[in-house]
Scaffold this motif. Sequence first.
Motif, PDB file in Angstrom:
ATOM      1  N   ARG A 355       0.820  -1.218   0.000  1.00  0.00           N
ATOM      2  CA  ARG A 355       0.000   0.000   0.000  1.00  0.00           C
ATOM      3  C   ARG A 355       0.851   1.265   0.000  1.00  0.00           C
ATOM      4  O   ARG A 355       0.387   2.341  -0.365  1.00  0.00           O
ATOM      5  N   LEU A 356       2.089   1.136   0.404  1.00  0.00           N
ATOM      6  CA  LEU A 356       2.963   2.291   0.539  1.00  0.00           C
ATOM      7  C   LEU A 356       3.582   2.735  -0.775  1.00  0.00           C
ATOM      8  O   LEU A 356       4.090   3.853  -0.890  1.00  0.00           O
ATOM      9  N   VAL A 357       3.573   1.861  -1.766  1.00  0.00           N
ATOM     10  CA  VAL A 357       4.299   2.111  -3.015  1.00  0.00           C
ATOM     11  C   VAL A 357       3.542   3.090  -3.896  1.00  0.00           C
ATOM     12  O   VAL A 357       2.356   2.900  -4.207  1.00  0.00           O
ATOM     13  N   ALA A 358       4.226   4.136  -4.322  1.00  0.00           N
ATOM     14  CA  ALA A 358       3.633   5.114  -5.242  1.00  0.00           C
ATOM     15  C   ALA A 358       3.579   4.523  -6.647  1.00  0.00           C
ATOM     16  O   ALA A 358       4.355   3.627  -6.984  1.00  0.00           O
ATOM     17  N   PRO A 359       2.656   4.992  -7.503  1.00  0.00           N
ATOM     18  CA  PRO A 359       2.643   4.543  -8.900  1.00  0.00           C
ATOM     19  C   PRO A 359       4.018   4.750  -9.535  1.00  0.00           C
ATOM     20  O   PRO A 359       4.619   5.819  -9.403  1.00  0.00           O
ATOM     21  N   GLY A 360       4.532   3.693 -10.154  1.00  0.00           N
ATOM     22  CA  GLY A 360       5.866   3.756 -10.731  1.00  0.00           C
ATOM     23  C   GLY A 360       6.963   3.404  -9.743  1.00  0.00           C
ATOM     24  O   GLY A 360       8.130   3.246 -10.121  1.00  0.00           O
ATOM     25  N   GLY A 361       6.609   3.282  -8.469  1.00  0.00           N
ATOM     26  CA  GLY A 361       7.584   2.910  -7.441  1.00  0.00           C
ATOM     27  C   GLY A 361       7.784   1.405  -7.390  1.00  0.00           C
ATOM     28  O   GLY A 361       7.139   0.639  -8.118  1.00  0.00           O
ATOM     29  N   ARG A 362       8.685   0.969  -6.523  1.00  0.00           N
ATOM     30  CA  ARG A 362       9.027  -0.453  -6.464  1.00  0.00           C
ATOM     31  C   ARG A 362       8.943  -1.004  -5.041  1.00  0.00           C
ATOM     32  O   ARG A 362       9.301  -0.328  -4.075  1.00  0.00           O
ATOM     33  N   LEU A 363       8.473  -2.244  -4.982  1.00  0.00           N
ATOM     34  CA  LEU A 363       8.394  -3.015  -3.752  1.00  0.00           C
ATOM     35  C   LEU A 363       9.430  -4.127  -3.854  1.00  0.00           C
ATOM     36  O   LEU A 363       9.402  -4.920  -4.793  1.00  0.00           O
ATOM     37  N   ILE A 364      10.367  -4.170  -2.924  1.00  0.00           N
ATOM     38  CA  ILE A 364      11.413  -5.200  -2.947  1.00  0.00           C
ATOM     39  C   ILE A 364      11.149  -6.160  -1.795  1.00  0.00           C
ATOM     40  O   ILE A 364      11.222  -5.776  -0.621  1.00  0.00           O
ATOM     41  N   VAL A 392      10.211  -6.909 -11.980  1.00  0.00           N
ATOM     42  CA  VAL A 392      11.304  -6.259 -12.698  1.00  0.00           C
ATOM     43  C   VAL A 392      12.509  -7.186 -12.636  1.00  0.00           C
ATOM     44  O   VAL A 392      12.870  -7.678 -11.563  1.00  0.00           O
ATOM     45  N   CYS A 393      13.136  -7.441 -13.746  1.00  0.00           N
ATOM     46  CA  CYS A 393      14.265  -8.370 -13.819  1.00  0.00           C
ATOM     47  C   CYS A 393      15.412  -7.889 -12.932  1.00  0.00           C
ATOM     48  O   CYS A 393      15.970  -6.806 -13.125  1.00  0.00           O
ATOM     49  N   ALA A 394      15.780  -8.702 -11.953  1.00  0.00           N
ATOM     50  CA  ALA A 394      16.841  -8.331 -11.023  1.00  0.00           C
ATOM     51  C   ALA A 394      18.173  -8.147 -11.741  1.00  0.00           C
ATOM     52  O   ALA A 394      18.943  -7.232 -11.429  1.00  0.00           O
ATOM     53  N   LYS A 395      18.442  -9.005 -12.715  1.00  0.00           N
ATOM     54  CA  LYS A 395      19.720  -8.898 -13.435  1.00  0.00           C
ATOM     55  C   LYS A 395      19.812  -7.571 -14.187  1.00  0.00           C
ATOM     56  O   LYS A 395      20.879  -6.955 -14.276  1.00  0.00           O
ATOM     57  N   LYS A 396      18.674  -7.108 -14.721  1.00  0.00           N
ATOM     58  CA  LYS A 396      18.700  -5.837 -15.449  1.00  0.00           C
ATOM     59  C   LYS A 396      19.030  -4.676 -14.523  1.00  0.00           C
ATOM     60  O   LYS A 396      19.699  -3.720 -14.922  1.00  0.00           O
ATOM     61  N   ILE A 397      18.559  -4.768 -13.275  1.00  0.00           N
ATOM     62  CA  ILE A 397      18.893  -3.714 -12.312  1.00  0.00           C
ATOM     63  C   ILE A 397      20.388  -3.710 -12.062  1.00  0.00           C
ATOM     64  O   ILE A 397      21.031  -2.654 -12.062  1.00  0.00           O
ATOM     65  N   TRP A 398      20.968  -4.900 -11.860  1.00  0.00           N
ATOM     66  CA  TRP A 398      22.415  -4.987 -11.680  1.00  0.00           C
ATOM     67  C   TRP A 398      23.142  -4.433 -12.894  1.00  0.00           C
ATOM     68  O   TRP A 398      24.117  -3.676 -12.770  1.00  0.00           O
ATOM     69  N   ASP A 399      22.697  -4.809 -14.086  1.00  0.00           N
ATOM     70  CA  ASP A 399      23.351  -4.326 -15.304  1.00  0.00           C
ATOM     71  C   ASP A 399      23.294  -2.807 -15.397  1.00  0.00           C
ATOM     72  O   ASP A 399      24.258  -2.154 -15.821  1.00  0.00           O
ATOM     73  N   ALA A 413      14.279 -14.127 -17.973  1.00  0.00           N
ATOM     74  CA  ALA A 413      13.689 -12.789 -17.877  1.00  0.00           C
ATOM     75  C   ALA A 413      12.251 -12.840 -17.371  1.00  0.00           C
ATOM     76  O   ALA A 413      11.740 -11.855 -16.850  1.00  0.00           O
ATOM     77  N   ALA A 414      11.588 -13.999 -17.526  1.00  0.00           N
ATOM     78  CA  ALA A 414      10.196 -14.106 -17.100  1.00  0.00           C
ATOM     79  C   ALA A 414      10.077 -14.145 -15.578  1.00  0.00           C
ATOM     80  O   ALA A 414       9.079 -13.720 -15.012  1.00  0.00           O
ATOM     81  N   ALA A 432      15.348 -12.312  -3.417  1.00  0.00           N
ATOM     82  CA  ALA A 432      14.705 -10.994  -3.511  1.00  0.00           C
ATOM     83  C   ALA A 432      13.954 -10.894  -4.829  1.00  0.00           C
ATOM     84  O   ALA A 432      14.413 -11.373  -5.866  1.00  0.00           O
ATOM     85  N   ALA A 433      12.792 -10.277  -4.774  1.00  0.00           N
ATOM     86  CA  ALA A 433      11.992  -9.994  -5.970  1.00  0.00           C
ATOM     87  C   ALA A 433      11.703  -8.500  -5.995  1.00  0.00           C
ATOM     88  O   ALA A 433      11.315  -7.918  -4.975  1.00  0.00           O
ATOM     89  N   VAL A 434      11.900  -7.894  -7.153  1.00  0.00           N
ATOM     90  CA  VAL A 434      11.609  -6.469  -7.326  1.00  0.00           C
ATOM     91  C   VAL A 434      10.291  -6.350  -8.072  1.00  0.00           C
ATOM     92  O   VAL A 434      10.153  -6.850  -9.204  1.00  0.00           O
ATOM     93  N   LEU A 435       9.310  -5.721  -7.448  1.00  0.00           N
ATOM     94  CA  LEU A 435       7.960  -5.615  -8.000  1.00  0.00           C
ATOM     95  C   LEU A 435       7.617  -4.145  -8.202  1.00  0.00           C
ATOM     96  O   LEU A 435       7.632  -3.367  -7.253  1.00  0.00           O
TER      97      LEU A 435
END
Length: 450
Positions: A355-364, A392-399, A413-414, A432-435
């Motif tokens: 509930r805390l996440v703003a539109p476009g924000g991320r929940l980890i 959101v793909c975790a590897k892409k964040i690292w990249d 990637a799925a 960890a999952a980035v949502l």
Amino acid sequence: MTPNARIQISIDLLDEILQSWNSEKRIPADKIIDRFFRSQRFIGSKDRAYVGELVYWVLRNLAMMRFICPAAAHLGEGRMLILAALIYRGEYTLATLRDACDGSKYAPHTITPNEKELLSYKAPGEPPSHVRLNYPEWLEPELKKSLKGEFEEALAALNEQAATDVRVNTLKTTREELLASLNAQGFSCEAAPTSPVGIRLKKRAPIFTAPEFKDGHFEVQDEGSQMVAGLTDAKPGMKVIDFCAGAGGKTLAIAAQMKNKGRLLAWDVSEKRLKQIKERLKRAGVDNVQTHVLESENDGFVKRHKASADRVLVDAPCSGTGTWRRNPDLKWRFTQADLDEVVTLQESILQSASRLVAPGGRLIYATCSILSCENDRQVEKFLENNDNFRVVCAKKIWDNIGIESKMANRDDAAVSYLSVAPHQDGVDGFFAAVLERVDRPSPTKHTNDT
């Protein structure tokens, strides 16, 4: 301290740990060990190191020790397990151990005929899997489901000693500067394999005695935990909420990412844990953190920050199976009822924090668990009930932040969750999952002018 006295001190300490498991609190071994040594000021540092290593070794290999000494509980389990371990590890033979247990001052009492028979016992045949790999038998189905073809390799690695990693506080220094300084002082260190702010000790050493620790230049933190904090990808000026902040390890890491700019809110239901963060913040030179004690994950206070955060980290309470290298006692004092309870709690926390996440924000969402029921299956359940979030793909964040990693699922990637473990990456087991919140616009309402 004489070798004989070391044996008796080890017995006393292990007995205290095992007895605590019969109480409702089931106190963690590290806290009991710390309290024990504080009450025994006469024990020197080398003796403490020996006793601590021996007791942890028994806890790490408890299933095997109980297998080769099956009646230990009937004759004083702590004593029999320590004596059996000394023989099993090759430090003593039965004959030399009988000499050491001579009943003199500070030494263990003499070995009885019954004890001699038990210590001479040879277990028939090959030990079962849960004994050989030292894990609780009740957890085997979930472990096999979660680890699949890596079951044996993963559990063998989880039974080894963990390395000591530190996270460089980039608000005060650089990794290169800290490495040079620590190595000059005799701490044998190297850059951590993945984390850009990580340093790994090549051998155990009293790193807390380094002046750089007192000056806030680093915190002891496993590299896997550093990787989870890195996945928040927090930027200066953002509003970030650490929903289960605990003592603040990841809070401090995120504050450094934010360069001390923006709002970082550290919340937890434990006032005692949250209090520990204040001294750490001061030492690290962090001043953009506000703390708050929640009554529960559904505290009315949460509503005040609804849909306002750029990042929300949920480092959820979990089984701690990924930390068995550091906390081997957790294997034996955690139960099926505990697992059922924590899985239900994770689901509730994740839903409330979303509930805390703003539109476009991320929940980890993160755990220090290797169990699928706490990790990917928990995330999939959340996504089924919250179609305004996507992975959101975790590897892409690292990249994107210039980090090369050996993350599991790196090519998927799925799914693409962060999933690391000792046998793959040399770090504690973390997930960890980035949502990302991707609210779809409401359908346009048409009206007819009259």
